[in-house]
Write a protein that holds these residues in place. Structure first.
Motif, PDB file in Angstrom:
ATOM      1  N   LEU A   1      -0.820   3.453  -3.027  1.00  0.00           N
ATOM      2  CA  LEU A   1      -1.263   4.832  -2.825  1.00  0.00           C
ATOM      3  C   LEU A   1      -0.733   5.750  -3.916  1.00  0.00           C
ATOM      4  O   LEU A   1      -1.410   6.686  -4.345  1.00  0.00           O
ATOM      5  CB  LEU A   1      -0.829   5.336  -1.444  1.00  0.00           C
ATOM      6  CG  LEU A   1      -1.744   4.923  -0.287  1.00  0.00           C
ATOM      7  CD1 LEU A   1      -1.069   5.163   1.062  1.00  0.00           C
ATOM      8  CD2 LEU A   1      -3.074   5.673  -0.344  1.00  0.00           C
TER       9      LEU A   1
ATOM     10  N   VAL B   1       0.834  -1.213   0.000  1.00  0.00           N
ATOM     11  CA  VAL B   1       0.000   0.000   0.000  1.00  0.00           C
ATOM     12  C   VAL B   1       0.865   1.258   0.000  1.00  0.00           C
ATOM     13  O   VAL B   1       0.695   2.149  -0.828  1.00  0.00           O
ATOM     14  CB  VAL B   1      -0.970  -0.002   1.208  1.00  0.00           C
ATOM     15  CG1 VAL B   1      -1.675   1.342   1.340  1.00  0.00           C
ATOM     16  CG2 VAL B   1      -1.993  -1.120   1.040  1.00  0.00           C
TER      17      VAL B   1
ATOM     18  N   GLY C   1      -5.262   0.395   0.275  1.00  0.00           N
ATOM     19  CA  GLY C   1      -5.463   1.180   1.484  1.00  0.00           C
ATOM     20  C   GLY C   1      -5.499   2.650   1.138  1.00  0.00           C
ATOM     21  O   GLY C   1      -5.007   3.072   0.093  1.00  0.00           O
ATOM     22  N   GLY C   2      -6.118   3.420   1.993  1.00  0.00           N
ATOM     23  CA  GLY C   2      -6.211   4.862   1.756  1.00  0.00           C
ATOM     24  C   GLY C   2      -6.724   5.498   3.028  1.00  0.00           C
ATOM     25  O   GLY C   2      -6.343   5.085   4.110  1.00  0.00           O
ATOM     26  N   GLY C   3      -7.609   6.454   2.900  1.00  0.00           N
ATOM     27  CA  GLY C   3      -8.184   7.015   4.121  1.00  0.00           C
ATOM     28  C   GLY C   3      -8.487   8.480   3.967  1.00  0.00           C
ATOM     29  O   GLY C   3      -8.267   9.077   2.953  1.00  0.00           O
TER      30      GLY C   3
ATOM     31  N   VAL D   1      -8.665   4.742  -4.184  1.00  0.00           N
ATOM     32  CA  VAL D   1      -8.739   3.296  -4.381  1.00  0.00           C
ATOM     33  C   VAL D   1      -9.832   2.683  -3.500  1.00  0.00           C
ATOM     34  O   VAL D   1     -10.323   1.591  -3.760  1.00  0.00           O
ATOM     35  CB  VAL D   1      -7.359   2.655  -4.077  1.00  0.00           C
ATOM     36  CG1 VAL D   1      -7.073   2.640  -2.589  1.00  0.00           C
ATOM     37  CG2 VAL D   1      -7.244   1.271  -4.687  1.00  0.00           C
ATOM     38  N   LEU D   2     -10.235   3.406  -2.466  1.00  0.00           N
ATOM     39  CA  LEU D   2     -11.211   2.846  -1.530  1.00  0.00           C
ATOM     40  C   LEU D   2     -12.644   2.842  -2.059  1.00  0.00           C
ATOM     41  O   LEU D   2     -13.495   2.132  -1.532  1.00  0.00           O
ATOM     42  CB  LEU D   2     -11.176   3.632  -0.214  1.00  0.00           C
ATOM     43  CG  LEU D   2      -9.880   3.502   0.581  1.00  0.00           C
ATOM     44  CD1 LEU D   2      -9.936   4.390   1.807  1.00  0.00           C
ATOM     45  CD2 LEU D   2      -9.651   2.055   1.007  1.00  0.00           C
TER      46      LEU D   2
ATOM     47  N   ALA E   1      -3.630  -5.898  -2.152  1.00  0.00           N
ATOM     48  CA  ALA E   1      -3.570  -5.035  -0.961  1.00  0.00           C
ATOM     49  C   ALA E   1      -3.906  -3.610  -1.372  1.00  0.00           C
ATOM     50  O   ALA E   1      -3.294  -3.072  -2.289  1.00  0.00           O
ATOM     51  CB  ALA E   1      -2.172  -5.086  -0.351  1.00  0.00           C
TER      52      ALA E   1
ATOM     53  N   LYS F   1       3.437   1.197  -3.179  1.00  0.00           N
ATOM     54  CA  LYS F   1       2.985   1.256  -4.561  1.00  0.00           C
ATOM     55  C   LYS F   1       1.538   1.723  -4.715  1.00  0.00           C
ATOM     56  O   LYS F   1       1.231   2.625  -5.492  1.00  0.00           O
ATOM     57  CB  LYS F   1       3.126  -0.151  -5.179  1.00  0.00           C
ATOM     58  CG  LYS F   1       2.777  -0.243  -6.644  1.00  0.00           C
ATOM     59  CD  LYS F   1       3.391  -1.503  -7.265  1.00  0.00           C
ATOM     60  CE  LYS F   1       3.066  -1.620  -8.738  1.00  0.00           C
ATOM     61  NZ  LYS F   1       1.765  -2.266  -8.981  1.00  0.00           N
TER      62      LYS F   1
ATOM     63  N   TYR G   1      -2.972   4.902  -7.224  1.00  0.00           N
ATOM     64  CA  TYR G   1      -4.423   5.113  -7.235  1.00  0.00           C
ATOM     65  C   TYR G   1      -4.915   6.159  -6.234  1.00  0.00           C
ATOM     66  O   TYR G   1      -6.099   6.473  -6.214  1.00  0.00           O
ATOM     67  CB  TYR G   1      -5.152   3.791  -6.977  1.00  0.00           C
ATOM     68  CG  TYR G   1      -4.822   2.746  -8.013  1.00  0.00           C
ATOM     69  CD1 TYR G   1      -5.422   2.772  -9.275  1.00  0.00           C
ATOM     70  CD2 TYR G   1      -3.882   1.760  -7.754  1.00  0.00           C
ATOM     71  CE1 TYR G   1      -5.096   1.833 -10.240  1.00  0.00           C
ATOM     72  CE2 TYR G   1      -3.555   0.822  -8.711  1.00  0.00           C
ATOM     73  CZ  TYR G   1      -4.167   0.861  -9.959  1.00  0.00           C
ATOM     74  OH  TYR G   1      -3.834  -0.065 -10.913  1.00  0.00           O
ATOM     75  N   GLY G   2      -4.014   6.682  -5.412  1.00  0.00           N
ATOM     76  CA  GLY G   2      -4.446   7.635  -4.394  1.00  0.00           C
ATOM     77  C   GLY G   2      -5.353   6.969  -3.376  1.00  0.00           C
ATOM     78  O   GLY G   2      -5.565   5.745  -3.407  1.00  0.00           O
ATOM     79  N   THR G   3      -5.900   7.770  -2.484  1.00  0.00           N
ATOM     80  CA  THR G   3      -6.815   7.202  -1.493  1.00  0.00           C
ATOM     81  C   THR G   3      -8.143   6.802  -2.144  1.00  0.00           C
ATOM     82  O   THR G   3      -8.918   6.051  -1.577  1.00  0.00           O
ATOM     83  CB  THR G   3      -7.078   8.205  -0.356  1.00  0.00           C
ATOM     84  OG1 THR G   3      -7.583   9.418  -0.916  1.00  0.00           O
ATOM     85  CG2 THR G   3      -5.802   8.516   0.406  1.00  0.00           C
TER      86      THR G   3
ATOM     87  N   ARG H   1      -6.907  -6.047 -12.673  1.00  0.00           N
ATOM     88  CA  ARG H   1      -7.558  -5.875 -13.977  1.00  0.00           C
ATOM     89  C   ARG H   1      -6.561  -6.102 -15.113  1.00  0.00           C
ATOM     90  O   ARG H   1      -6.959  -6.503 -16.213  1.00  0.00           O
ATOM     91  CB  ARG H   1      -8.160  -4.471 -14.082  1.00  0.00           C
ATOM     92  CG  ARG H   1      -9.296  -4.263 -13.111  1.00  0.00           C
ATOM     93  CD  ARG H   1      -9.826  -2.853 -13.153  1.00  0.00           C
ATOM     94  NE  ARG H   1     -10.972  -2.729 -12.246  1.00  0.00           N
ATOM     95  CZ  ARG H   1     -11.675  -1.632 -12.096  1.00  0.00           C
ATOM     96  NH1 ARG H   1     -11.356  -0.537 -12.768  1.00  0.00           N
ATOM     97  NH2 ARG H   1     -12.702  -1.599 -11.266  1.00  0.00           N
TER      98      ARG H   1
ATOM     99  N   GLU I   1      -9.214  13.351  -2.581  1.00  0.00           N
ATOM    100  CA  GLU I   1      -9.125  12.217  -1.658  1.00  0.00           C
ATOM    101  C   GLU I   1     -10.408  11.395  -1.738  1.00  0.00           C
ATOM    102  O   GLU I   1     -11.459  11.883  -2.154  1.00  0.00           O
ATOM    103  CB  GLU I   1      -8.955  12.708  -0.214  1.00  0.00           C
ATOM    104  CG  GLU I   1      -7.779  13.624   0.017  1.00  0.00           C
ATOM    105  CD  GLU I   1      -6.432  12.945  -0.177  1.00  0.00           C
ATOM    106  OE1 GLU I   1      -6.366  11.702  -0.225  1.00  0.00           O
ATOM    107  OE2 GLU I   1      -5.434  13.680  -0.298  1.00  0.00           O
TER     108      GLU I   1
ATOM    109  N   GLU J   1      -9.344   3.741  -9.774  1.00  0.00           N
ATOM    110  CA  GLU J   1      -8.938   3.138 -11.044  1.00  0.00           C
ATOM    111  C   GLU J   1      -9.235   4.086 -12.208  1.00  0.00           C
ATOM    112  O   GLU J   1      -8.417   4.268 -13.109  1.00  0.00           O
ATOM    113  CB  GLU J   1      -9.683   1.808 -11.265  1.00  0.00           C
ATOM    114  CG  GLU J   1      -9.210   0.662 -10.378  1.00  0.00           C
ATOM    115  CD  GLU J   1      -9.989   0.558  -9.075  1.00  0.00           C
ATOM    116  OE1 GLU J   1     -10.552   1.584  -8.622  1.00  0.00           O
ATOM    117  OE2 GLU J   1     -10.029  -0.548  -8.506  1.00  0.00           O
TER     118      GLU J   1
END
Lengths: 579, 81
Positions: free
Chosen positions: A239, A234, B79-81, A246-247, B77, A237, A242-244, B12, A320, A276
């Motif tokens: 973050l 995470v 993650g973000g936030g 990705v959630l 895997a 690579k 795809y930045g946050t 993908r 974000e 994405e």
């Protein structure tokens, strides 16, 4: 070399002072919260002269630690009426640390209607009449850069802060001098506005990295920490790519993506506002867009990409996840370009994307803005800068907006809006929303890790079992991380890579000559939380405020059709070390 | 008998032509008692790339047997936030 800068807005005195003994060994949130708790009357009016605004870099600021240059902002919040710490990336944290300034404490108020800017350099600090009053953040910083040069970094408020709107943010410039990093939450920008302080200019010239008690040991520990960050998929690579954002897709899949003001956990247009999609469009459009961009010196995670329009011109930094969510699924909007534009407007006018985005969805429910209507949202957003009635309402955030439009479903705790995880489908973060002294805040104890991301263990997000303990441990750890000056995203590595936390402890010991252990990190986190809870109690915020709005207990959330069933009595056990 | 497969981020790239909006329908009538892990192998996703599997929105073990009409989502895997 370490000192405080105390600025009195009434007398205009700017005094460097030695750090009082009671603040020794504290940085970032630990320092801002301790100063606010000791020096601010908890019963004061947040937008009055007795409140103080504190800026503090973290303990690892001005070192070669990766990701250690964040800055904390503390005060009594006009949004929650409790203690507030909101932290940000950008350059000012590192610059202040290099100057040895461990805190700027802004006191009192200028005469109403006067605007001042604070010039800070190695050996001097002074208040001068502001040259940028009335401007929003981008125009203000552009003009300040002409005046003071590209070597400085800048802290500013937009018109929302000048209007003292309770969702106003404080902007910090990134490495390219764009005011795109913000201490967003809790209305800290309104406090800065109430003081008559429009901007801070920090000239780092002559500043240097802090002395290290053991240089070789620091170098070794810093390398180990960098390795832990790079080894984790995470922080190493994901973050950056795809930045946050990705959630978006994983929260949709898990049924925890709050949609149309918390009436569903899934949004049919999720793919259009996903990380994405943002990655794909950024690459296809090229121009000023960029995948993988760091917002501050020393960042190796690089989550803050740059999002271009169809012509390749920058619209905003990558919004974000929270921003995409509140202007997107929460409002029933799936236009990524439009949401990026809203993100830019929030940065420019200087407001918290979360509290304002959520306010807009709440206004939609109350009939104040047509549902899902992007054009109407744009108009409302411009009203924040123009000072229209609707602009001032949404600029004051979700709780105010809910009241004005008579909405039953107002997703706030202690007056601050919930972020992008529905607490009925991600129950661990529901515990954090309810109990953190900050008001609803995901970053205070990010239980999404074990609930959804299988990071730092696995706890079933739909069940109540294990959630209190999860939130407790994360809230304690986060208070410590926020004090060290580390970006919270380092937590992904800290939770999964065994050597990451020892490496941080070793860096602190090597810098200060301490003999901390991992247990001390827990003790520090508990101490900070105790200080914050105590301030809130003295401010009149009791345990009764540690709860979610009752619609989360009354209404089932599709698709899992769960309710928030962790009782108030159970929530009371979260801070079990506080009597 | 078929399942709907949804893929995230880098996964993908393992499936050329993957439609991110529609996902991909995979016929499982030839495979009795297919696990989520075996299904991933059928569509060409390396086991080592998968961190999280959700079957019908619930996190599930790779050994979970998929059934007709299931929605199966794979994630690396993230993650973000």
């Amino acid at each position: 070399m370490f000192r405080f800068l105390r600025v009195n807005m009434a007398t205009k005195s700017c005094v460097f002072e030695e750090i009082p003994a009671e603040y020794a060994g504290l940085g970032g949130r630990g320092l801002t919260s301790t100063i606010v708790a000791r020096e601010v009357d908890p019963l004061c009016t947040p937008l009055g002269p007795h409140n103080k605004l504190v800026f503090a870099p973290g303990l690892l600021g001005a070192t070669n630690s990766p990701n250690g240059n964040r800055i904390s902002v503390g005060c009594k919040s006009p949004l929650t009426e409790g203690i507030k710490e909101s932290n940000s990336g950008g350059q000012p944290g590192g610059h202040l640390a290099k100057l040895g300034i461990m805190a700027i404490i802004v006191e009192e108020m200028a005469t109403e209607g006067e605007w001042w800017q604070l010039e800070v350099s190695k050996d001097s600090a002074r208040l001068v009449p502001s040259t940028v009053a009335g401007l929003n953040n981008f125009a203000a910083v552009e003009k300040l850069v002409e005046q003071y040069g590209k070597g400085c970094s800048y802290v500013s408020i937009g018109r929302a802060g000048e209007f003292k709107l309770t969702a106003a943010s404080i902007a910090f410039t990134d490495r390219e001098l764009r005011p795109m990093r913000h201490a967003g939450r809790g209305g800290v920008g309104a406090v800065m506005g109430s003081k008559g302080l429009k901007a801070i200019i920090i000239n780092p010239e002559g500043g240097k990295n802090h002395p290290l008690a053991d240089e070789a040991a620091f170098r070794d520990a810093s390398k180990r920490f960098a390795k832990a960050l790079m080894d984790h998929p995470v922080t190493g690579k994901g973050l950056a790519e795809y930045g946050t954002a990705v959630l978006v897709n994983i929260l949709h899949e898990a049924g925890g993506l709050p949609t149309r003001n918390f009436t569903s956990g899934q949004f049919e247009g999720h793919e259009n506002v996903s990380g994405e999609r943002m990655n794909q469009l950024t690459k296809e459009r090229g121009g000023e867009g960029a995948v993988a961009h760091g917002c501050m010196s020393g960042c190796i995670i690089r989550c803050s990409g740059l999002y271009p329009n169809k012509q390749g011109k920058l619209i905003s930094k990558w919004p974000e996840y929270e921003t995409l969510w509140c202007f997107g699924p929460h409002c029933g909007i799936d236009d990524l370009d439009l949401i990026a534009h809203f993100d830019h407007l929030c940065d420019d006018y200087g407001v918290d994307t979360i509290d304002v985005g959520v306010a807009i969805g709440v206004a939609m429910e109350g009939g104040g803005i047509p549902k899902g209507d992007g054009k109407a949202v744009l108009e409302a957003m411009h009203g924040i800068s123009e000072g229209t009635a609707l602009g001032r309402v949404i600029g004051c955030g979700t709780a105010t907006t809910g009241r004005v439009f008579g909405v039953r479903r107002v997703p706030c705790v202690k007056g601050q809006s919930l972020p992008a995880y529905d607490p009925r489908a991600v129950k661990g973060v529901g515990v954090t929303y309810a109990t953190t002294p900050m008001g609803a805040d995901h970053t205070a104890g990010y239980s999404v890790t074990a609930n959804i991301l299988s990071c730092g263990g696995v706890v079933d997000p739909l069940k109540k079992e294990g959630q209190i303990e999860l939130s407790r441990n994360l809230q304690i750890a986060t208070a410590s991380v926020d004090s060290v000056g580390l970006c919270l995203f380092t937590a992904f590595a800290i939770l999964d890579v065994a050597d990451a936390l020892p490496a941080i402890v070793d860096m602190l010991n090597a810098k200060f000559g301490w003999q901390l252990t991992g247990d001390d990190v827990v003790t520090l986190g508990q101490r900070i939380l105790s200080t914050e809870v105590d301030f809130n109690r003295r401010a009149g915020i009791t345990e009764a405020a540690d709860r979610l709005p009752d619609f989360f207990q009354d209404e089932e959330l599709p698709p899992h059709n769960t309710k928030f069933d962790i009782t108030h009595e159970e929530l009371k056990t979260t801070f079990n070390w506080i009597k | 008998m078929s399942v709907l497969v949804k893929l995230s981020t880098t996964l993908r790239d393992c499936v050329p032509g993957y439609d991110p909006v529609a996902g991909m329908e995979v016929d499982i009538s030839e495979h009795g008692g297919l696990s989520a892990e075996a299904l991933a192998a059928v569509i060409g996703i390396p086991r080592t790339e998968i961190k999280i599997v959700m079957v019908n929105g619930r996190q599930s073990a790779l050994s979970t047997v998929v059934r007709d009409g299931d929605r199966v989502a794979y994630f690396p895997a993230v993650g973000g936030g």
